[in-house]
Design an enzyme around this catalytic site. Structure first.
Site, short mmCIF file in Angstrom:
data_model
loop_
_atom_site.label_atom_id
_atom_site.label_comp_id
_atom_site.label_asym_id
_atom_site.label_seq_id
_atom_site.Cartn_x
_atom_site.Cartn_y
_atom_site.Cartn_z
N ARG A 35 2.06 -8.68 13.17
CA ARG A 35 1.15 -8.70 14.33
C ARG A 35 1.81 -9.32 15.55
NH1 ARG A 35 -4.57 -10.04 11.32
NH2 ARG A 35 -5.00 -7.87 10.83
N LYS A 198 -16.96 2.22 -1.67
CA LYS A 198 -18.41 2.42 -1.59
C LYS A 198 -18.83 3.37 -0.48
CE LYS A 198 -21.10 -1.17 -2.06
NZ LYS A 198 -21.61 -2.47 -1.57
N GLY A 351 -7.88 -0.61 6.44
CA GLY A 351 -6.85 -1.52 5.94
C GLY A 351 -6.16 -1.02 4.68
N GLY A 374 -11.82 -3.07 10.65
CA GLY A 374 -13.21 -2.98 11.10
C GLY A 374 -13.34 -2.27 12.43
P1 ADP Z 1 -10.08 1.19 3.61
O1 ADP Z 1 -9.68 -0.27 3.65
O2 ADP Z 1 -8.89 2.09 3.78
O3 ADP Z 1 -11.18 1.49 4.58
P2 ADP Z 1 -11.86 0.77 1.37
O4 ADP Z 1 -11.78 -0.70 1.60
O5 ADP Z 1 -13.12 1.45 1.65
O6 ADP Z 1 -10.65 1.50 2.14
O7 ADP Z 1 -11.55 1.08 -0.16
C1 ADP Z 1 -10.37 0.72 -0.80
C2 ADP Z 1 -10.60 0.38 -2.25
O8 ADP Z 1 -11.25 1.42 -2.93
C3 ADP Z 1 -9.28 0.16 -2.94
O9 ADP Z 1 -9.18 -1.19 -3.34
C4 ADP Z 1 -9.35 1.10 -4.15
O10 ADP Z 1 -8.85 0.54 -5.33
C5 ADP Z 1 -10.82 1.36 -4.26
N1 ADP Z 1 -11.10 2.61 -5.00
C6 ADP Z 1 -10.65 3.85 -4.70
N2 ADP Z 1 -11.06 4.74 -5.62
C7 ADP Z 1 -11.77 4.06 -6.54
C8 ADP Z 1 -12.46 4.43 -7.75
N3 ADP Z 1 -12.46 5.68 -8.17
N4 ADP Z 1 -13.08 3.45 -8.42
C9 ADP Z 1 -13.07 2.18 -7.98
N5 ADP Z 1 -12.45 1.77 -6.86
C10 ADP Z 1 -11.81 2.70 -6.14
MG MG Z 2 -10.64 -2.04 2.76
#
Ligand code: ADP
Ligand code: MG
Length: 394
Positions: A35, A198, A351, A374
């Site tokens: 950063r 989620k 992230g 975020g």
């Molecule tokens: P980002 O940070 O890119 O926005 P998220 O924080 O929404 O992504 O989600 C990332 C997490 O989702 C990762 O830690 C990953 O392990 C989890 N994940 C992805 N697919 C699955 C799954 N099928 N079951 C449980 N966790 C999952």
């Molecule tokens: Mg995330």
């Protein structure tokens, strides 16, 4: 278009630059200075053009108190090393005080100082006008360079702009250019890939993107809530129970809007949430009752590859599976490779998606990787970010 430092005369003027120096530390040592490094082009530009540079940032959560474990001193030291010139720093429990004012007043053209952690003051996160005014009194121009906090209306990210003309630095310019044009004025076909854990966290993003994209690809943990809404059995896969209804509504909305929505057709499922757990590939209709889906399957990868071949713009948010475990990284890796080899404008927001792209060594093959988790999500939701809104238009 937003004004940048290039659009104004900065010579001899005091530029108050809000950076994101919220770096990870261990025992007082900075463990990752990415950063800090990413702010260097803007700082160098201001130096070369004879500005007097006053940097500010938050670090961690001192909760409005001058807690010295959150001092920005180590950042000042690292910056001095990186720039090869002294970055003046004096810890001040109130961030602004007579000593700091005197320091700011005595800056010569091209000289740099860093203020203490703005979150030493509780008015920072409350966007208190008094604190914003105190900060603003140090400068002549406000330069916004902290995308990671641009979705927060704090004294140092938005409040100061009530008293100073505001422009963006190069990091913000890039974020606005790529995230903004991807969503508002994309080259078509425009495809969004959504994944992650989620559905609930991403519903507003999906809703906004449904109005913009030609195709929406779903993967990762959120797929199972959609499966449930379609009446499929998902075994012990992650489920966002509260949002099954909403997932069903999104499917209907996509159909109505004429947006093609692609969901996995096969999944890699495992007996437990462990890298070494026994696993197998099954079609989405055949997920065993005692197994959980942890990645998209090979037929799904091919389906997504075909769709992505046509794309001119791709926005990707959220991994396709549990990429942290080597056994379940294949889907995420395949998608990252498809994007890396694509001629489309590829924008990564989020992230974990950014971390996955780095993990596979493909980060420099993407058009843009957003630095704010975020903040980039709120951008994709179509929200107005307070820290961006304050920047003057060209
Ligand atoms: P980002 O940070 O890119 O926005 P998220 O924080 O929404 O992504 O989600 C990332 C997490 O989702 C990762 O830690 C990953 O392990 C989890 N994940 C992805 N697919 C699955 C799954 N099928 N079951 C449980 N966790 C999952
Ligand atoms: Mg995330």
């Amino acid at each position: 278009m937003k004004k940048t430092v290039r659009d104004i005369d900065v010579k001899g003027r005091r530029c108050l630059v809000r950076c994101d120096f919220n770096v990870p530390q261990k025992d007082g040592n900075i463990t990752d200075d990415k950063r800090i490094v990413s702010a260097l082009p803007t700082i160098d530009y201001l130096r070369e053009h004879g500005a007097k540079i006053i940097l500010m940032s938050h670090l961690g959560r001192p909760k409005g108190e001058p807690k010295m474990e959150y001092t920005l001193k180590p950042v000042a030291d690292r910056l001095s090393e990186l720039l090869g010139t002294e970055v003046k720093f004096q810890s001040c429990p109130t961030v602004v005080c007579d000593t700091i004012r005197a320091m700011a007043d005595s800056l010569q053209d091209g000289e740099i100082m860093l203020l203490e952690n703005v979150r030493f003051r509780k008015e920072e996160t409350e966007n208190g006008a008094e604190f914003a005014k105190e900060l603003a009194s140090l400068g002549d121009i406000f330069v916004q360079e902290a995308f990671g906090t641009a979705h927060r209306a704090h004294a140092s990210t938005a409040g100061v702009a009530d008293y100073l003309p505001a422009v963006s630095g190069f990091l913000i310019e890039k974020e606005v250019k790529f995230l903004g044009s991807a969503v508002e004025d994309p080259q078509r076909p425009f495809i969004a890939i959504m994944g992650g854990a989620k559905v609930g966290d991403k519903i507003p993003v999906i809703e906004n993107l449904l109005q913009k994209v030609d195709t929406l690809i779903i993967g990762g943990g959120m797929a199972y809530t959609f499966f449930k809404a379609m009446g499929l059995e998902i075994g012990t896969s992650i489920l966002d129970e509260e949002n099954i209804g909403l997932a069903g509504e999104l499917l209907a909305k996509a159909e109505k809007a004429g947006v093609k929505m692609l969901l996995p057709v096969d999944v890699v499922c495992a007996e437990r949430f462990e890298n070494d757990a026994p696993s197998k590939v099954v079609s989405r209709e055949n997920i065993p009752a005692d197994m959980m889906g942890l990645d998209i399957g090979p037929a799904t990868v091919e389906l997504y590859r075909e769709a992505l071949q046509e794309a001119k713009t791709v926005v990707w948010n959220g991994p396709m599976g549990v990429f942290e475990m080597p056994s379940f990284e294949k889907g995420t890796k395949a998608v990252a490779e498809i994007l890396a080899g694509s001629d489309a404008v590829t924008v990564i927001g989020g992230g974990d998606s950014a971390a996955a792209t780095e993990q596979f060594g493909l980060a420099d093959k993407m058009t843009h990787i957003s630095t704010g988790g975020g903040a980039s999500l709120e951008f994709l939701e179509g929200k107005v970010l307070p820290g961006i809104a304050v920047i003057e238009d060209k």
